[in-house]
Design an enzyme around this catalytic site. Structure first.
Site, mmCIF file in Angstrom:
data_model
loop_
_atom_site.group_PDB
_atom_site.id
_atom_site.type_symbol
_atom_site.label_atom_id
_atom_site.label_comp_id
_atom_site.label_asym_id
_atom_site.label_seq_id
_atom_site.Cartn_x
_atom_site.Cartn_y
_atom_site.Cartn_z
ATOM 1 N N SER A 230 8.602 64.922 37.991
ATOM 2 C CA SER A 230 7.230 65.367 37.728
ATOM 3 C C SER A 230 6.978 66.780 38.244
ATOM 4 O O SER A 230 7.486 67.176 39.297
ATOM 5 C CB SER A 230 6.268 64.406 38.422
ATOM 6 N N GLU B 141 4.426 67.452 39.673
ATOM 7 C CA GLU B 141 3.797 67.253 40.985
ATOM 8 C C GLU B 141 4.773 67.571 42.120
ATOM 9 O O GLU B 141 4.356 67.789 43.252
ATOM 10 C CB GLU B 141 3.299 65.808 41.114
ATOM 11 N N TYR C 114 2.548 60.678 46.210
ATOM 12 C CA TYR C 114 3.231 60.534 44.913
ATOM 13 C C TYR C 114 4.248 61.653 44.727
ATOM 14 O O TYR C 114 5.409 61.408 44.364
ATOM 15 C CB TYR C 114 2.192 60.553 43.787
HETATM 16 P P1 NAP Z 1 2.183 54.911 33.126
HETATM 17 O O1 NAP Z 1 1.558 54.852 31.774
HETATM 18 O O2 NAP Z 1 1.313 54.839 34.335
HETATM 19 O O3 NAP Z 1 3.273 53.737 33.204
HETATM 20 C C1 NAP Z 1 3.852 53.352 34.417
HETATM 21 C C2 NAP Z 1 4.775 52.199 34.148
HETATM 22 O O4 NAP Z 1 5.418 51.814 35.388
HETATM 23 C C3 NAP Z 1 4.082 50.936 33.616
HETATM 24 O O5 NAP Z 1 4.868 50.372 32.600
HETATM 25 C C4 NAP Z 1 4.068 50.013 34.829
HETATM 26 O O6 NAP Z 1 4.109 48.646 34.510
HETATM 27 C C5 NAP Z 1 5.403 50.408 35.479
HETATM 28 N N1 NAP Z 1 5.493 49.952 36.860
HETATM 29 C C6 NAP Z 1 4.623 50.185 37.866
HETATM 30 N N2 NAP Z 1 5.021 49.567 38.992
HETATM 31 C C7 NAP Z 1 6.182 48.922 38.691
HETATM 32 C C8 NAP Z 1 7.066 48.097 39.421
HETATM 33 N N3 NAP Z 1 6.840 47.796 40.711
HETATM 34 N N4 NAP Z 1 8.161 47.615 38.804
HETATM 35 C C9 NAP Z 1 8.394 47.900 37.479
HETATM 36 N N5 NAP Z 1 7.582 48.659 36.738
HETATM 37 C C10 NAP Z 1 6.475 49.165 37.330
HETATM 38 O O7 NAP Z 1 3.068 56.240 33.274
HETATM 39 P P2 NAP Z 1 3.533 57.302 32.161
HETATM 40 O O8 NAP Z 1 2.474 58.311 31.985
HETATM 41 O O9 NAP Z 1 4.086 56.562 30.997
HETATM 42 O O10 NAP Z 1 4.720 58.035 32.942
HETATM 43 C C11 NAP Z 1 6.056 57.545 32.889
HETATM 44 C C12 NAP Z 1 6.815 58.100 34.077
HETATM 45 O O11 NAP Z 1 6.803 59.517 34.037
HETATM 46 C C13 NAP Z 1 6.261 57.730 35.445
HETATM 47 O O12 NAP Z 1 7.354 57.609 36.323
HETATM 48 C C14 NAP Z 1 5.411 58.930 35.845
HETATM 49 O O13 NAP Z 1 5.311 59.012 37.240
HETATM 50 C C15 NAP Z 1 6.242 60.041 35.245
HETATM 51 N N6 NAP Z 1 5.540 61.253 34.831
HETATM 52 C C16 NAP Z 1 4.482 61.184 33.993
HETATM 53 C C17 NAP Z 1 3.873 62.343 33.562
HETATM 54 C C18 NAP Z 1 2.701 62.308 32.616
HETATM 55 O O14 NAP Z 1 2.025 63.350 32.497
HETATM 56 N N7 NAP Z 1 2.462 61.213 31.920
HETATM 57 C C19 NAP Z 1 4.363 63.595 33.981
HETATM 58 C C20 NAP Z 1 5.469 63.618 34.831
HETATM 59 C C21 NAP Z 1 6.061 62.446 35.241
HETATM 60 P P3 NAP Z 1 2.786 47.696 34.539
HETATM 61 O O15 NAP Z 1 2.269 47.718 33.121
HETATM 62 O O16 NAP Z 1 3.330 46.374 34.945
HETATM 63 O O17 NAP Z 1 1.821 48.290 35.520
HETATM 64 O O1 G4F Z 2 -5.059 63.537 35.007
HETATM 65 P P1 G4F Z 2 -4.731 63.611 36.440
HETATM 66 O O2 G4F Z 2 -5.084 62.433 37.264
HETATM 67 O O3 G4F Z 2 -3.185 63.972 36.495
HETATM 68 P P2 G4F Z 2 -2.249 64.575 37.649
HETATM 69 O O4 G4F Z 2 -2.803 64.346 38.997
HETATM 70 O O5 G4F Z 2 -1.962 65.985 37.261
HETATM 71 O O6 G4F Z 2 -0.953 63.670 37.498
HETATM 72 C C1 G4F Z 2 -0.403 63.363 36.224
HETATM 73 O O7 G4F Z 2 0.533 64.355 35.875
HETATM 74 C C2 G4F Z 2 1.668 64.433 36.757
HETATM 75 C C3 G4F Z 2 2.550 65.579 36.243
HETATM 76 O O8 G4F Z 2 2.087 66.780 36.795
HETATM 77 C C4 G4F Z 2 2.390 63.109 36.727
HETATM 78 F F1 G4F Z 2 3.517 63.170 37.491
HETATM 79 C C5 G4F Z 2 1.457 62.015 37.226
HETATM 80 O O9 G4F Z 2 2.120 60.755 37.143
HETATM 81 C C6 G4F Z 2 0.220 61.973 36.319
HETATM 82 O O10 G4F Z 2 0.630 61.567 35.031
HETATM 83 O O11 G4F Z 2 -5.454 64.883 37.112
HETATM 84 C C7 G4F Z 2 -5.311 66.181 36.583
HETATM 85 C C8 G4F Z 2 -6.275 67.126 37.287
HETATM 86 C C9 G4F Z 2 -6.201 67.083 38.813
HETATM 87 O O12 G4F Z 2 -6.195 68.394 39.316
HETATM 88 C C10 G4F Z 2 -7.483 66.393 39.237
HETATM 89 O O13 G4F Z 2 -8.000 66.794 40.506
HETATM 90 O O14 G4F Z 2 -7.600 66.764 36.951
HETATM 91 C C11 G4F Z 2 -8.406 66.840 38.118
HETATM 92 N N1 G4F Z 2 -9.561 65.960 37.944
HETATM 93 C C12 G4F Z 2 -10.855 66.391 37.949
HETATM 94 N N2 G4F Z 2 -11.676 65.330 37.799
HETATM 95 C C13 G4F Z 2 -9.550 64.625 37.779
HETATM 96 C C14 G4F Z 2 -10.897 64.241 37.686
HETATM 97 N N3 G4F Z 2 -8.535 63.748 37.691
HETATM 98 C C15 G4F Z 2 -8.841 62.437 37.492
HETATM 99 N N4 G4F Z 2 -7.828 61.535 37.360
HETATM 100 N N5 G4F Z 2 -10.148 62.003 37.386
HETATM 101 C C16 G4F Z 2 -11.195 62.863 37.468
HETATM 102 O O15 G4F Z 2 -12.363 62.464 37.392
#
Ligand code: NAP
Ligand code: G4F
Length: 329
Positions: free
Chosen positions: A129, A131, A153
């Site tokens: 990520s 992050e 995280y």
């Molecule tokens: P998501 O929609 O929150 O999905 C998370 C998945 O992890 C769900 O299927 C959840 O299953 C599973 N999980 C949680 N706890 C678990 C456990 N103890 N054992 C097995 N499975 C578990 O996340 P996403 O957006 O698809 O992201 C996929 C991956 O990419 C994650 O690792 C996230 O941290 C990473 N990532 C995401 C972004 C982004 O912008 N989306 C960016 C960078 C990295 P349940 O349905 O059972 O909860």
């Molecule tokens: O949508 P967010 O919660 O995503 P964040 O924290 O960037 O994390 C996501 O992206 C990561 C990759 O960079 C992943 F690794 C991670 O698993 C996840 O998918 O927040 C984005 C931004 C933050 O700066 C937060 O402070 O939006 C700002 N924000 C402002 N108001 C808010 C809100 N975020 C959330 N969730 N809810 C609000 O009301």
């Protein structure tokens, strides 16, 4: 058709569902790891349409439990393993830091151990990520930018990144991390800011809500489309050598820009009238600015994002308007 087998953790999530579709299209046998739940029909809505596919299988397991991952790997003998499972919501990681470290950090190590013991030929993808960069040292961020995570995280993802590299170097495993910047879609969880905004804009447009309560609108993110990003994951495991790659659009936008565009797409002109700042959504430590340089992915993987920022926002708002419209009957 590939004739290959893949195991995917996080199959019920946004990325897991898109990746499963991609791999099934390519002829893979796909095993999705799911946590046991008492009501399996609820909470798996993103993969319901795949359950009848002859090459799609669910296997019980939990990233907190080594035995379950060992068994899943030993039985399915995957050629490729995509570890997308995580506690992925940043604010929750301050409330549950131990659980986050266990699932998001140690979970990756458990997958690597299962592969090392039971399927050493298997290629491994770790969901890294942006992050990990946190308080950024370079703008834009590249594979060479040092990490400075700002949340439990982010710390857990740094551990997962380092242990993946260590297993590659220690055991000669084909193990890669994709350092993915934020990617969104109509399948995004409702608590993440993009989906919260598009859903609320749609609800206001249809008369179901009166305002949007939000936190730090000055934070900047590099937002792409999840459907594009899972292609990069797949491509990483098709290379001759394992490596780590940044996956990003190279554009950054403030949360306020996302809100403005979403309200415009929902047909609401004076968006500022509906937005209310709520301190509860601010974080103990913020990541102010993310913008990635995906040149390496472009050159070596031939990967480029296809969906623009504006098209992404419109896609999500259109989806949520349809959803809210269907509630009007
Ligand atoms: P998501 O929609 O929150 O999905 C998370 C998945 O992890 C769900 O299927 C959840 O299953 C599973 N999980 C949680 N706890 C678990 C456990 N103890 N054992 C097995 N499975 C578990 O996340 P996403 O957006 O698809 O992201 C996929 C991956 O990419 C994650 O690792 C996230 O941290 C990473 N990532 C995401 C972004 C982004 O912008 N989306 C960016 C960078 C990295 P349940 O349905 O059972 O909860
Ligand atoms: O949508 P967010 O919660 O995503 P964040 O924290 O960037 O994390 C996501 O992206 C990561 C990759 O960079 C992943 F690794 C991670 O698993 C996840 O998918 O927040 C984005 C931004 C933050 O700066 C937060 O402070 O939006 C700002 N924000 C402002 N108001 C808010 C809100 N975020 C959330 N969730 N809810 C609000 O009301």
């Amino acid at each position: 058709m590939s004739g290959k087998t893949a195991m995917v953790t996080g199959i019920t999530g946004q990325d897991g569902s898109y990746l499963a579709e991609l791999l099934l299209d390519k002829g893979y046998e796909v095993y999705g790891l799911v946590r046991r739940v008492s009501q399996p029909t609820s909470g798996r809505s993103l993969i319901n349409h795949l359950l009848t596919h002859e090459k799609f299988h669910l296997v019980n397991g939990d990233l907190a439990d080594q035995n379950s991952i060992d068994n899943a790997v030993a039985q399915s003998q995957p050629d490729e393993f995509y570890n997308l499972g995580a506690m992925s919501f940043v604010p929750e990681s301050w409330r549950s830091p131990m659980m986050t470290a266990d699932i998001t950090g140690l979970g990756a190590l458990r997958c690597l151990e299962a592969i090392r013991k039971h399927a050493p030929h298997c290629r491994f993808y770790q969901a890294g990520s942006s992050e990990q960069y946190g308080k950024v040292r370079d703008v834009p961020q590249t594979e060479a930018t040092p990490f400075h995570p700002r949340s439990p995280y982010g710390c857990a993802k740094v551990f997962a990144f380092e242990i993946t590299r260590n297993y590659r170097e220690s055991y000669d495993m084909f193990a890669c991390t994709g350092i993915l910047f934020n990617h969104e879609s109509p399948r995004r969880g409702l608590e993440f800011v993009t989906r919260k905004v598009t859903m609320t804009a749609a609800r206001i447009a249809k008369g179901f809500d009166e305002c949007l309560w939000i936190g730090n609108v000055d934070a900047k993110r590099d937002w792409g489309f999840a459907g594009d990003y899972v292609k990069a994951m797949y491509l990483m495991l098709q290379q001759d050598e394992p490596d780590d790659f940044v996956v990003a659009t190279g554009e950054t936008h403030a949360v306020s820009e996302f809100v403005e565009l979403a309200f415009e797409a929902a047909g609401i002109d004076d968006w500022e009238r509906y937005v209310k700042i709520d301190q509860r959504f601010f974080r103990p430590a913020e990541v102010d600015l993310l913008v990635g340089d995906a040149s390496k992915a472009k050159e070596q993987l031939g990967w480029e994002p296809q969906v623009s920022f504006r098209d992404l926002v419109t896609m999500m708002v259109d989806h949520d308007l349809e959803l809210e419209k269907s509630k009007l009957g």
